[in-house]
Design a protein around this motif. Sequence first.
Motif, mmCIF file in Angstrom:
data_model
loop_
_atom_site.group_PDB
_atom_site.id
_atom_site.type_symbol
_atom_site.label_atom_id
_atom_site.label_comp_id
_atom_site.label_asym_id
_atom_site.label_seq_id
_atom_site.Cartn_x
_atom_site.Cartn_y
_atom_site.Cartn_z
ATOM 1 N N PHE A 26 33.722 102.470 -69.013
ATOM 2 C CA PHE A 26 34.452 103.011 -67.876
ATOM 3 C C PHE A 26 35.831 102.361 -67.776
ATOM 4 O O PHE A 26 36.825 103.039 -67.503
ATOM 5 C CB PHE A 26 33.659 102.791 -66.580
ATOM 6 C CG PHE A 26 34.315 103.406 -65.385
ATOM 7 C CD1 PHE A 26 34.319 104.784 -65.211
ATOM 8 C CD2 PHE A 26 34.949 102.619 -64.446
ATOM 9 C CE1 PHE A 26 34.938 105.359 -64.112
ATOM 10 C CE2 PHE A 26 35.567 103.181 -63.346
ATOM 11 C CZ PHE A 26 35.561 104.556 -63.182
ATOM 12 N N LYS A 27 35.902 101.075 -68.041
ATOM 13 C CA LYS A 27 37.190 100.370 -67.986
ATOM 14 C C LYS A 27 38.147 100.924 -69.048
ATOM 15 O O LYS A 27 39.340 101.099 -68.787
ATOM 16 C CB LYS A 27 36.996 98.876 -68.198
ATOM 17 C CG LYS A 27 38.262 98.071 -67.980
ATOM 18 C CD LYS A 27 38.056 96.590 -68.245
ATOM 19 C CE LYS A 27 37.465 95.955 -67.020
ATOM 20 N NZ LYS A 27 37.389 94.484 -67.146
ATOM 21 N N LEU A 28 37.634 101.213 -70.237
ATOM 22 C CA LEU A 28 38.471 101.814 -71.284
ATOM 23 C C LEU A 28 39.015 103.166 -70.834
ATOM 24 O O LEU A 28 40.213 103.443 -71.007
ATOM 25 C CB LEU A 28 37.667 102.010 -72.574
ATOM 26 C CG LEU A 28 37.575 100.862 -73.541
ATOM 27 C CD1 LEU A 28 36.634 101.228 -74.693
ATOM 28 C CD2 LEU A 28 38.934 100.472 -74.067
ATOM 29 N N LEU A 29 38.146 103.991 -70.284
ATOM 30 C CA LEU A 29 38.578 105.312 -69.810
ATOM 31 C C LEU A 29 39.621 105.187 -68.703
ATOM 32 O O LEU A 29 40.634 105.882 -68.715
ATOM 33 C CB LEU A 29 37.375 106.118 -69.306
ATOM 34 C CG LEU A 29 36.375 106.581 -70.359
ATOM 35 C CD1 LEU A 29 35.127 107.148 -69.704
ATOM 36 C CD2 LEU A 29 37.003 107.599 -71.293
ATOM 37 N N MET A 30 39.378 104.301 -67.764
ATOM 38 C CA MET A 30 40.311 104.102 -66.646
ATOM 39 C C MET A 30 41.661 103.582 -67.135
ATOM 40 O O MET A 30 42.713 104.060 -66.700
ATOM 41 C CB MET A 30 39.730 103.114 -65.632
ATOM 42 C CG MET A 30 38.684 103.706 -64.738
ATOM 43 S SD MET A 30 39.332 104.964 -63.628
ATOM 44 C CE MET A 30 40.500 104.015 -62.684
ATOM 45 N N THR A 31 41.635 102.601 -68.016
ATOM 46 C CA THR A 31 42.877 102.025 -68.526
ATOM 47 C C THR A 31 43.694 103.070 -69.261
ATOM 48 O O THR A 31 44.904 103.203 -69.046
ATOM 49 C CB THR A 31 42.579 100.834 -69.458
ATOM 50 O OG1 THR A 31 41.862 99.846 -68.709
ATOM 51 C CG2 THR A 31 43.839 100.229 -70.023
ATOM 52 N N TYR A 32 43.036 103.837 -70.124
ATOM 53 C CA TYR A 32 43.736 104.888 -70.865
ATOM 54 C C TYR A 32 44.312 105.918 -69.904
ATOM 55 O O TYR A 32 45.477 106.318 -70.024
ATOM 56 C CB TYR A 32 42.784 105.545 -71.871
ATOM 57 C CG TYR A 32 43.465 106.574 -72.725
ATOM 58 C CD1 TYR A 32 44.227 106.173 -73.819
ATOM 59 C CD2 TYR A 32 43.361 107.923 -72.450
ATOM 60 C CE1 TYR A 32 44.869 107.106 -74.613
ATOM 61 C CE2 TYR A 32 44.005 108.863 -73.237
ATOM 62 C CZ TYR A 32 44.752 108.449 -74.312
ATOM 63 O OH TYR A 32 45.389 109.381 -75.089
ATOM 64 N N VAL A 43 40.699 113.023 -69.358
ATOM 65 C CA VAL A 43 40.359 112.187 -70.517
ATOM 66 C C VAL A 43 38.890 112.421 -70.887
ATOM 67 O O VAL A 43 38.551 112.612 -72.059
ATOM 68 C CB VAL A 43 40.618 110.697 -70.222
ATOM 69 C CG1 VAL A 43 40.151 109.815 -71.375
ATOM 70 C CG2 VAL A 43 42.092 110.448 -69.922
ATOM 71 N N ALA A 44 38.028 112.425 -69.880
ATOM 72 C CA ALA A 44 36.599 112.641 -70.113
ATOM 73 C C ALA A 44 36.331 114.033 -70.687
ATOM 74 O O ALA A 44 35.541 114.169 -71.637
ATOM 75 C CB ALA A 44 35.831 112.443 -68.813
ATOM 76 N N ASP A 45 36.986 115.044 -70.148
ATOM 77 C CA ASP A 45 36.817 116.410 -70.666
ATOM 78 C C ASP A 45 37.177 116.492 -72.141
ATOM 79 O O ASP A 45 36.470 117.118 -72.929
ATOM 80 C CB ASP A 45 37.689 117.404 -69.887
ATOM 81 C CG ASP A 45 37.117 117.783 -68.545
ATOM 82 O OD1 ASP A 45 35.891 117.654 -68.348
ATOM 83 O OD2 ASP A 45 37.908 118.228 -67.687
ATOM 84 N N ARG A 46 38.291 115.861 -72.497
ATOM 85 C CA ARG A 46 38.739 115.898 -73.903
ATOM 86 C C ARG A 46 37.726 115.198 -74.808
ATOM 87 O O ARG A 46 37.416 115.682 -75.900
ATOM 88 C CB ARG A 46 40.120 115.240 -74.019
ATOM 89 C CG ARG A 46 40.685 115.239 -75.409
ATOM 90 C CD ARG A 46 41.083 116.639 -75.844
ATOM 91 N NE ARG A 46 41.689 116.583 -77.153
ATOM 92 C CZ ARG A 46 41.450 117.472 -78.115
ATOM 93 N NH1 ARG A 46 40.680 118.506 -77.882
ATOM 94 N NH2 ARG A 46 42.032 117.347 -79.279
ATOM 95 N N LEU A 68 41.108 103.251 -77.567
ATOM 96 C CA LEU A 68 41.026 101.801 -77.787
ATOM 97 C C LEU A 68 42.386 101.160 -77.911
ATOM 98 O O LEU A 68 42.605 100.057 -77.423
ATOM 99 C CB LEU A 68 40.226 101.503 -79.068
ATOM 100 C CG LEU A 68 38.713 101.566 -78.959
ATOM 101 C CD1 LEU A 68 38.095 101.475 -80.344
ATOM 102 C CD2 LEU A 68 38.209 100.476 -78.047
ATOM 103 N N ASN A 69 43.294 101.840 -78.562
ATOM 104 C CA ASN A 69 44.612 101.267 -78.815
ATOM 105 C C ASN A 69 45.657 101.667 -77.781
ATOM 106 O O ASN A 69 46.769 101.157 -77.816
ATOM 107 C CB ASN A 69 45.094 101.664 -80.213
ATOM 108 C CG ASN A 69 44.284 100.976 -81.275
ATOM 109 O OD1 ASN A 69 44.034 99.779 -81.204
ATOM 110 N ND2 ASN A 69 43.812 101.733 -82.240
ATOM 111 N N GLY A 70 45.312 102.603 -76.900
ATOM 112 C CA GLY A 70 46.218 103.004 -75.845
ATOM 113 C C GLY A 70 47.438 103.761 -76.332
ATOM 114 O O GLY A 70 48.464 103.794 -75.649
ATOM 115 N N ARG A 71 47.341 104.386 -77.490
ATOM 116 C CA ARG A 71 48.485 105.135 -78.004
ATOM 117 C C ARG A 71 48.559 106.509 -77.390
ATOM 118 O O ARG A 71 47.555 107.067 -76.970
ATOM 119 C CB ARG A 71 48.371 105.275 -79.525
ATOM 120 C CG ARG A 71 48.588 103.964 -80.254
ATOM 121 C CD ARG A 71 48.879 104.225 -81.698
ATOM 122 N NE ARG A 71 47.871 105.035 -82.329
ATOM 123 C CZ ARG A 71 47.026 104.590 -83.237
ATOM 124 N NH1 ARG A 71 47.053 103.353 -83.623
ATOM 125 N NH2 ARG A 71 46.161 105.399 -83.792
#
Length: 75
Positions: A26-32, A43-46, A68-71
């Motif tokens: 969840f933290k990864l999804l939120m940060t991105y 983001v979740a839909d994709r 993961l890399n935030g690109r």
Amino acid sequence: MATRTTIATAAGILMGRLRISSDEAFKLLMTYSNNRNVKLAGVADRLLELGDDKADDRALDSYIHEILNGRLSRE
């Protein structure tokens, strides 16, 4: 409720692929989402859309790598 389910499912994909906890996923999804100024549900839909395409596993792996890399997405 559907949005919550979508986000939870996307977190589950990350958990399975990356072997991380639900909090980490969840933290990864939120940060991105925050870094890219994209709604979390988007983001979740994709992630789910790519996860449903069994023919092209590379696209899912690429998006996870991007998270993961935030690109920025190149799409």
